[in-house]
Design an enzyme around this catalytic site. Structure first.
Site, mmCIF file in Angstrom:
data_model
loop_
_atom_site.group_PDB
_atom_site.id
_atom_site.type_symbol
_atom_site.label_atom_id
_atom_site.label_comp_id
_atom_site.label_asym_id
_atom_site.label_seq_id
_atom_site.Cartn_x
_atom_site.Cartn_y
_atom_site.Cartn_z
ATOM 1 N N CYS A 106 -2.283 8.489 3.365
ATOM 2 C CA CYS A 106 -2.147 8.199 1.926
ATOM 3 C C CYS A 106 -3.437 8.457 1.175
ATOM 4 C CB CYS A 106 -1.784 6.732 1.718
ATOM 5 S SG CYS A 106 -0.208 6.319 2.395
ATOM 6 N N GLU B 121 0.891 -1.152 0.000
ATOM 7 C CA GLU B 121 0.000 0.000 0.000
ATOM 8 C C GLU B 121 0.929 1.201 0.000
ATOM 9 O OE1 GLU B 121 -1.585 3.146 1.458
ATOM 10 O OE2 GLU B 121 -2.103 1.969 3.234
HETATM 11 C C1 SIN Z 1 -2.510 5.218 5.158
HETATM 12 O O1 SIN Z 1 -2.387 6.413 5.135
HETATM 13 O O2 SIN Z 1 -1.576 4.480 4.819
HETATM 14 C C2 SIN Z 1 -3.765 4.525 5.643
HETATM 15 C C3 SIN Z 1 -4.931 5.410 5.742
HETATM 16 C C4 SIN Z 1 -6.179 4.725 6.264
HETATM 17 O O3 SIN Z 1 -6.176 3.553 6.664
HETATM 18 O O4 SIN Z 1 -7.191 5.395 6.243
#
Ligand code: SIN
Length: 428
Positions: free
Chosen positions: A235, A201
């Site tokens: 992210c 991810e």
């Molecule tokens: C992330 O920023 O990697 C995960 C964000 C989320 O789980 O909402």
């Protein structure tokens, strides 16, 4: 810890796999539910370390319930003397490499699935945020998860060696990583040498589109939640905000009014709405994106600089008329900077939204059901929020397309930790 502790942790996980992989799904369910209950019981303490405890714990509950549903199948054979059966088996030792922005939830999202499937794990938390990981593992011990099933390698300054070993060691059968796209690509190369299964991810550059038929008040609320969650350090945060020209001025002024009411500061103060950035480098990156956009003609509507005093605090910022070639439109800012751009047509904005090598999340606001389907299908991302800026839950398939990653976490993500084995019963 270093390379020798990493190898030791992998060996311990390998030894524990022999017995953990043979526990029943019900036993693993019960242990994960105990682990979940302890996280809830210690909510106050854990929330002092990091305020995402409810989200983090929800992955343990979800995967406890998934553990008992790892069904195989029976496939009708074209041959009368054969029966085809498919079973699922835990993949083996798993390396878990996690980021600092969700120091707890990004571990449970991976660890919950791994343990439920019958895998053992070596976790490398980021050097910025090791404490929530260590607290979690203490609770796993108290829940009765046996020694060797979960191992932690904390690092400081030797991340590259440890990360490489976690991807190259032949005992490890799967790597799960959340972090930046450049690091993901490097780890993917390391893991390729032994053909490991990989979940990634990586970074996003989420578009957030407000069409002329949107409920503007709802779109402003959605943008606030989506852009400024974790002070912009996720992210899936909106990175590029595209607003139709007919509602642009109203949207910008309503957004600015709300952002002006934010209170940035110490997270332990009741009135604080937003906290600091992770470190000085993060502050410098946001400043660079602001200065770059302004030098290309963007207008500063609110904020625009670090806040006075100690700590890595940056003022929540709004920029208007940000051009497509500005850095903030090219790469994720990972900070509290809302970059607004005007658009005229649906076709134009979809082209702008997809003009990036990554594709994690995308959002848009519209009340037209035809447009909702069209745009949701056209966005090149793994996750779409329509009329919402909040998509994250344990039950959804979290992940991206293009250079945002491989595989899905949460939801049916337990599959990523299992091998599919086909068994032919012949000679009937
Ligand atoms: C992330 O920023 O990697 C995960 C964000 C989320 O789980 O909402």
């Amino acid at each position: 810890m270093g390379l020798s502790e990493t190898k030791e942790a992998i060996d311990a996980a390998s030894k524990a796999f022999k017995t953990w992989s043979r526990t029943t799904a019900k036993e693993r369910h019960d242990l994960l539910m105990k682990f979940y209950a302890l996280m809830k019981e210690h909510d106050d303490d854990l929330s002092r370390l990091i305020g995402e405890n409810a989200y983090s714990a929800s992955f343990l509950e979800w995967f406890a319930e998934e553990a008992v549903r790892t069904y195989g199948e029976v496939i009708p054979s074209p041959f009368s003397n054969t029966r085809n059966v498919v079973i699922k088996q835990p993949i083996g030792v798993v390396s878990i490499l996690t980021p600092w922005n969700f120091p707890s939830a990004m571990i449970t999202r991976k660890l919950g699935a791994a343990l439920a499937a019958g895998c053992t794990a070596v976790i490398k938390p980021p050097s910025e945020t090791p404490f929530s990981c260590l607290a979690l593992v203490e609770l796993a011990n108290r829940a009765g998860i046996p020694p060797g099933v979960i191992n932690v390698v904390t690092t400081h300054g030797n991340i590259a060696d440890v990360g490489r070993e976690l991807c190259e060691n032949p005992i490890v059968k799967k790597v799960s990583f959340t972090g930046s796209t450049p690091v993901a690509k490097m780890l993917y190369k390391y893991a390729a040498g032994t053909m490991k299964k990989m979940s990634i991810e990586a970074g996003g550059n989420a578009p957030f589109i407000v069409f002329d038929d949107a409920d503007i008040g709802a779109a402003v609320e959605g943008a606030l939640a989506c852009k400024f969650r974790g002070s912009g350090q996720t992210c899936v945060c909106a990175n590029r905000i595209y607003v139709h020209s007919s509602i642009y001025a109203e949207f910008a002024s309503r957004l600015a009014e709300k952002v002006a009411a934010f209170k940035v500061g110490d997270g332990f103060e009741k009135s604080t709405t937003h906290g600091p950035l992770i470190h000085e480098r993060a502050v410098e990156k946001v400043q660079k994106h602001v200065d770059d956009a302004v030098s290309r003609g963007a207008q500063l509507v609110h904020g625009g600089k670090r806040l006075d005093g100690a700590g890595s605090f940056f003022a929540p910022t709004i920029l208007a008329d940000v051009p497509a070639d500005a850095l903030v439109c090219q790469e994720e800012t990972f900070g509290p900077l809302a970059a607004l751009t005007k658009f005229e047509t649906e076709e134009e904005v979809i082209k702008l939204a997809n003009d990036t090598p990554v594709g994690l999340a995308g959002y848009f606001y519209s009340r037209d059901v035809g447009r909702v389907w069209r745009v949701a299908e056209a966005l090149e991302v793994g996750m779409v929020g329509t009329n919402t800026g909040a998509i994250s839950q344990a039950v959804i398939p979290f992940g991206g397309v293009k250079e945002s990653g491989l595989g899905r976490e949460g939801s049916h993500g337990i599959e990523e930790y299992m091998n599919t084995k086909y068994i032919a019963f012949g000679g009937l």
